[in-house]
Design an enzyme around this catalytic site. Structure first.
Site, short mmCIF file in Angstrom:
data_model
loop_
_atom_site.label_atom_id
_atom_site.label_comp_id
_atom_site.label_asym_id
_atom_site.label_seq_id
_atom_site.Cartn_x
_atom_site.Cartn_y
_atom_site.Cartn_z
N LEU A 104 5.49 9.26 0.36
CA LEU A 104 4.58 8.25 -0.18
C LEU A 104 5.44 7.24 -0.93
CD1 LEU A 104 1.65 10.42 -1.65
CD2 LEU A 104 1.63 9.09 0.46
N ASP A 105 5.06 5.97 -0.89
CA ASP A 105 5.82 4.94 -1.60
C ASP A 105 5.81 5.23 -3.11
OD1 ASP A 105 5.95 3.64 0.84
OD2 ASP A 105 4.23 2.36 0.38
#
Ligand code: URA
Length: 233
Positions: free
Chosen positions: A103-104
């Site tokens: 996930l960013d």
């Protein structure tokens, strides 16, 4: 068959070096017999291993659900940034868990961490087509044309074609996005291609496994076999 020190280290009990000393000092027994050789090969399914008289689980692989907070990078180590592994206690890190996909930094929500390479591969592999669901708030007003564009397979601004995905409008500026692939910054790029830049992004489920709302940012829990099955259903 598995080395005794490896079996114990997979449980995160201590570092591999510390475990060698623990075994040599005679604190470990296999099937009731005191052993002192860390390299002894044992069958974890058949042998009863104890440390200081306490039975050690034979479970080799461990998988955890984390509610990833904003501002933390999905990596096992980073010289500058705080990583998702920094959120876990040392015994979990010692198990050798790593993030399943990424996930960013500015995306929150459901992240799996595991020391089971096969499981991670099955979750990530495009062949498995595991559906991930994200909740997004955008700058703009979502329309039925956006829904249709997602359904028919979006082309990103750089020309990349996406597989059909599902966009569900919840509010004029918030939606759920369900997709089965994991291109770099995919949800942000998909919504940007519709001129609806993402303001906030949170992953809420992987397959039928939903993020446990009771965890809260940075909270984690171990998943059992039944929970893992939900990932693939
Ligand atoms: N899509 C994104 O753009 N970012 C994420 O972190 C996950 C999916």
């Amino acid at each position: 068959m598995l080395r005794l020190d490896k079996l114990l280290s997979e449980q995160g009990l201590a570092s591999r070096r510390e475990l060698k000393d623990i075994i040599r000092s005679g604190r470990v027994s296999v099937d009731g017999q005191r052993v002192t050789n860390p390299e002894m090969k044992i069958d974890p399914e058949r042998s009863a291993v104890t440390l200081d008289g306490e039975r050690i689980s034979a479970q080799r692989f461990h998988t955890f659900m984390l509610d990833k907070p904003l501002g933390v990078v999905t990596a096992t180590e980073d010289r500058r940034e705080k990583t998702v592994l920094d959120l876990l206690p040392p015994e979990l890190r010692r198990m050798g868990v790593f993030p399943v996909g990424r996930l960013d930094k500015d995306t929150s929500g459901l992240l799996l961490l595991t020391n089971d390479g096969d499981l991670a591969h099955r979750v990530i592999s495009p062949k498995s087509a595991v559906e991930k669901c994200y909740s997004a708030k955008v700058d703009g007003v979502l329309t039925e044309e956006d829904v249709e564009a997602f359904r028919s397979g979006l082309v990103l601004k750089d020309g990349t074609r996406c597989l059909p995905a599902e966009l569900t409008i919840l509010e004029p500026d918030s939606c759920l996005v369900r997709l089965t692939e994991g291109k770099y910054h995919q949800v942000r790029r998909m919504l940007a291609s519709r001129e609806k830049p993402v303001l906030t992004l949170r992953r809420v489920s992987i397959g039928a496994l939903e993020l446990d709302a009771a965890l809260g940012p940075g909270g984690w829990k171990e998943l059992d076999g039944a929970a893992l099955c939900r990932v693939f259903s």
